[in-house]
Scaffold this motif. Structure first.
Motif, PDB file in Angstrom:
ATOM      1  N   ARG A 104      21.518  10.798 -35.994  1.00 48.98           N
ATOM      2  CA  ARG A 104      20.905   9.759 -35.167  1.00 48.98           C
ATOM      3  C   ARG A 104      21.748   9.526 -33.911  1.00 48.98           C
ATOM      4  O   ARG A 104      22.947   9.229 -33.997  1.00 48.98           O
ATOM      5  CB  ARG A 104      20.784   8.445 -35.945  1.00 48.98           C
ATOM      6  CG  ARG A 104      20.020   8.601 -37.255  1.00 48.98           C
ATOM      7  CD  ARG A 104      18.561   8.937 -37.021  1.00 48.98           C
ATOM      8  NE  ARG A 104      17.852   9.154 -38.270  1.00 48.98           N
ATOM      9  CZ  ARG A 104      17.300  10.295 -38.632  1.00 48.98           C
ATOM     10  NH1 ARG A 104      17.386  11.353 -37.824  1.00 48.98           N
ATOM     11  NH2 ARG A 104      16.672  10.420 -39.771  1.00 48.98           N
TER      12      ARG A 104
ATOM     13  N   THR B 188      14.077   3.609 -28.493  1.00 51.68           N
ATOM     14  CA  THR B 188      14.074   4.540 -29.613  1.00 51.68           C
ATOM     15  C   THR B 188      14.577   5.883 -29.100  1.00 51.68           C
ATOM     16  O   THR B 188      14.696   6.091 -27.881  1.00 51.68           O
ATOM     17  CB  THR B 188      12.662   4.713 -30.185  1.00 51.68           C
ATOM     18  OG1 THR B 188      11.821   5.306 -29.174  1.00 51.68           O
ATOM     19  CG2 THR B 188      12.084   3.374 -30.618  1.00 51.68           C
ATOM     20  N   GLU B 189      14.851   6.802 -30.015  1.00 54.38           N
ATOM     21  CA  GLU B 189      15.269   8.123 -29.569  1.00 54.38           C
ATOM     22  C   GLU B 189      14.200   8.760 -28.694  1.00 54.38           C
ATOM     23  O   GLU B 189      14.502   9.407 -27.683  1.00 54.38           O
ATOM     24  CB  GLU B 189      15.558   9.026 -30.780  1.00 54.38           C
ATOM     25  CG  GLU B 189      16.866   8.703 -31.477  1.00 54.38           C
ATOM     26  CD  GLU B 189      17.179   9.655 -32.621  1.00 54.38           C
ATOM     27  OE1 GLU B 189      18.360   9.760 -33.009  1.00 54.38           O
ATOM     28  OE2 GLU B 189      16.240  10.295 -33.131  1.00 54.38           O
TER      29      GLU B 189
END
Length: 636
Positions: free
Chosen positions: A309, A317-318
């Protein structure tokens, strides 16, 4: 899986082998996993265990091949147990002497053996933890576990007293009955009643006969169930010769050496249920218990999302941060504004990468490349199919505009064929360890490791090794290897294909066949070599691969510590890691980048003016290119 549904509770004509050393017990086990599974299936046995020495190298491969053959896999290990109480204590036990004279355990009394089997997934992962910590914390001669560690990770495990090298049997053959009984009681308390078995073996050797009667007496007194095993080290009875040769390879001895390391019988193969039940006809319950244990054991490997992560700002968010990073990068790459084609390609790639769940991957790669550049570590411009990605170009992962060079993104990532992205990154080979240290510190030293590889005994080496262990001159092995057909793309013909008329390269091996048909010495060497070819010889470390995980690796798979430098390495090689959903990244040390960096430093030292190679437009400025080629740039 289906095989477990058919497992009988007990059957007078069935048996399950629970003590098995595969080829992953390197230079000791000669049972090739695929060959073993075919034999187990042919025998109609419902299950089989793997209990390699002190490691879990072959656990996934064993599980996968067993399942493919309709055989229930039982994942275990033959563990090394320290008689001391602290794994860091390099303790030895003075075992004393028996009537037969001084007796000893491996490692000068520093460890004994124990068979451990996984009853369920909890047990299998506890076994991974035990194996990992035995290497990381308890290595001395061998990766060792102690009672404290066993107590902590006993849930889900079935254990036995092991072979004659187990603590209980060792004490029995030394005449220490009460000490043996106390040790067995301690292990029964650790694993729980019904989970600790007295393991009986009979290979027709004296050392087993010396303990059998007392072990059975002890089992009755402690109410320990019996379990019968054969200490399998090769699949078929006729493999005994090849196994003896393998042991000679391990010990650098010859077959005619009376003092060589060898087994005292040729009974260490996959015996049929009828053979095992006849051998233990006085103890039928010991054979029945192999089926009961097999029925209890049920493990499975599952693919999980273990992508590391990437830390993103609050509120992001990613996926959202990845999209913003690509947009920022496009503006940096094209200060005058990207073309419509460039924008369309970038949007398309962002959508594909996000849909496939890989934004975090690109953020991680871009981050460690940016860090390397900030530290003055030279990074390659891009290697392989990743150079076809506009997103990679925008984020600084690669240095080539894929549209300008006609590179295709779909060769890198294809929504029609879902596979993990694979970016190979080149670094100045002197400073590659710094980048590995950076990702280790950023994502956690418990979540980053290097990757194991396995070296096998190739055809030519098998011939040379066989000539040596048979005590023949070096020239015999040389004569055979020179008669082999030339390698194609670095790959030699297998020894099996030399005799297989259906093999593609059969005709090319006519000279080698003629040699073994006319020369008895060559024929003997060739046959011995066939028995050891392609067996695992040693483990090593992947030259470039670095594994990264979202979870502590010890909770996912077995790992180990390399003695010479303390590096943490996986016990599974690359294919299983990908199947389990773990991320491998290639950090390559490239000598060319080292030479370029040194050349630029020399130019600056000689001229006083720094030269940045990234700012040279070599394609557009032919004059600059010509000057560089002649070493005349900047007066050098």
């Amino acid at each position: 899986h289906p095989a477990s549904e058919e497992t009988p509770v007990a059957s007078s004509d069935s048996f399950v082998h629970l003590h098995v050393h595969s080829e992953y017990s390197m230079l000791d086990g000669a049972a090739r996993v695929g060959e073993l599974m075919k034999a187990v299936s042919t025998e109609g046995m419902p299950a089989v265990a793997v209990t390699d020495h002190g490691n879990m190298f072959g656990a996934y491969d064993f599980w996968k091949q067993a399942t493919a053959n309709g055989v229930k896999p039982i994942i275990g290990t033959e563990a090394y147990i320290t008689p001391g109480t602290h794994r860091s204590d390099k303790s030895r036990v003075r075992w004393g002497s028996s009537q037969q004279g001084q007796d000893d355990v491996g490692g000068s009394g520093s460890y004994t053996h124990m068979t451990l089997l996984s009853e369920n997934n909890e047990g299998m992962h506890n076994l991974f933890r035990l194996s990992s910590l035995a290497s990381i914390e308890g290595y001395y001669f061998k990766p060792r576990m102690d009672r404290e560690l066993l107590s902590r990770y006993a849930p889900g495990l079935i254990a036995t007293t092991g072979c004659v090298g187990g603590e209980v049997q060792t004490r029995l053959r030394l005449g220490q009955y009460e000490e043996a009984k106390k040790a067995a009681a301690e292990f029964q308390d650790i694993f729980g009643k019904g989970n600790f078995f007295a393991e009986i073996m009979d290979h027709g050797i004296d050392i087993e006969k010396r303990t059998m009667r007392d072990l059975i007496r002890l089992a009755k007194e402690l109410d320990l169930p019996l379990v019968a095993t054969n200490d399998l080290h090769y699949t078929h009875a006729h493999d005994a010769t090849a196994h003896a040769a393998l042991l000679c390879v391990q010990s650098a001895s010859t077959l005619d050496d009376p003092n060589r390391f060898k087994f005292d019988s040729e009974e260490f193969y996959l015996k049929s249920a009828a053979q095992m039940r006849d051998l233990f006809r006085d103890y039928p319950e010991a054979c029945d218990n192999t089926l009961l244990i097999a029925e209890r054991c049920e493990v499975n490997f599952e693919k999980r999302d273990l992508m590391p992560r990437f830390p993103v700002p609050d509120g992001e968010t990613e996926a959202s941060w990845f999209e913003k990073e690509v947009a920022t990068g496009m503006r940096r790459r094209f200060p005058q504004g990207p073309s419509e084609a460039h924008l369309a390609q970038a949007k398309y790639e962002v959508d594909v990468i996000t849909t496939m769940g890989f934004p975090g991957y690109f953020l991680v790669v871009a981050d460690f490349i940016a860090w390397a550049k900030s530290q003055g570590i030279r990074v390659g411009p891009g290697r392989g199919s990743a150079a076809g990605s506009m997103a990679s170009y925008a984020m600084g992962i690669t240095e080539l505009d894929p549209l300008a060079h006609g590179l295709i993104f779909e060769r890198f990532l294809n929504p029609e064929r879902v596979s993990m992205p694979d970016v190979d990154v080149d670094f100045d080979d002197r400073r590659r360890p710094e980048v590995i240290r950076y990702v280790t510190e950023k994502y956690g030293d418990d979540r980053v490791a290097q990757i194991v590889t396995y070296g096998t005994i190739k055809a030519k080496q098998a011939l040379k090794d066989s000539a040596r262990v048979l005590g023949m001159p070096y020239s015999v092995g040389e004569k055979l290897t020179k008669a082999m057909p030339p390698a194609i793309m670095g790959k030699d013909i297998s020894l099996g294909d030399v005799l297989n008329k259906e093999a593609e390269r059969y005709k090319e091996a006519a000279d080698l066949r003629a040699l073994i048909e006319t020369d008895p010495e060559s024929a003997r060497v060739f046959e011995t070599a066939r028995g050891i070819e392609n067996l695992k010889r040693q483990w090593g470390v992947h030259a470039a691969g670095v594994l990264m995980s979202a979870e502590p690796l010890i909770d996912v798979l077995p790992i180990m510590r390399r003695e010479d430098d303390g590096a943490i390495i996986t016990q599974f090689d690359q294919p299983p890691l990908e199947d389990l959903g773990l991320l491998k990244m290639d950090f390559l040390g490239l000598r060319n980048l080292t030479v370029i960096e040194d050349a630029l430093r020399m130019i600056e030292a000689n001229t006083g003016a720094p030269l940045k190679i990234e700012e040279l437009d070599l394609d557009a400025d032919q004059t600059t290119y010509d000057l560089l080629a002649r070493g005349e740039t900047l007066g050098v």
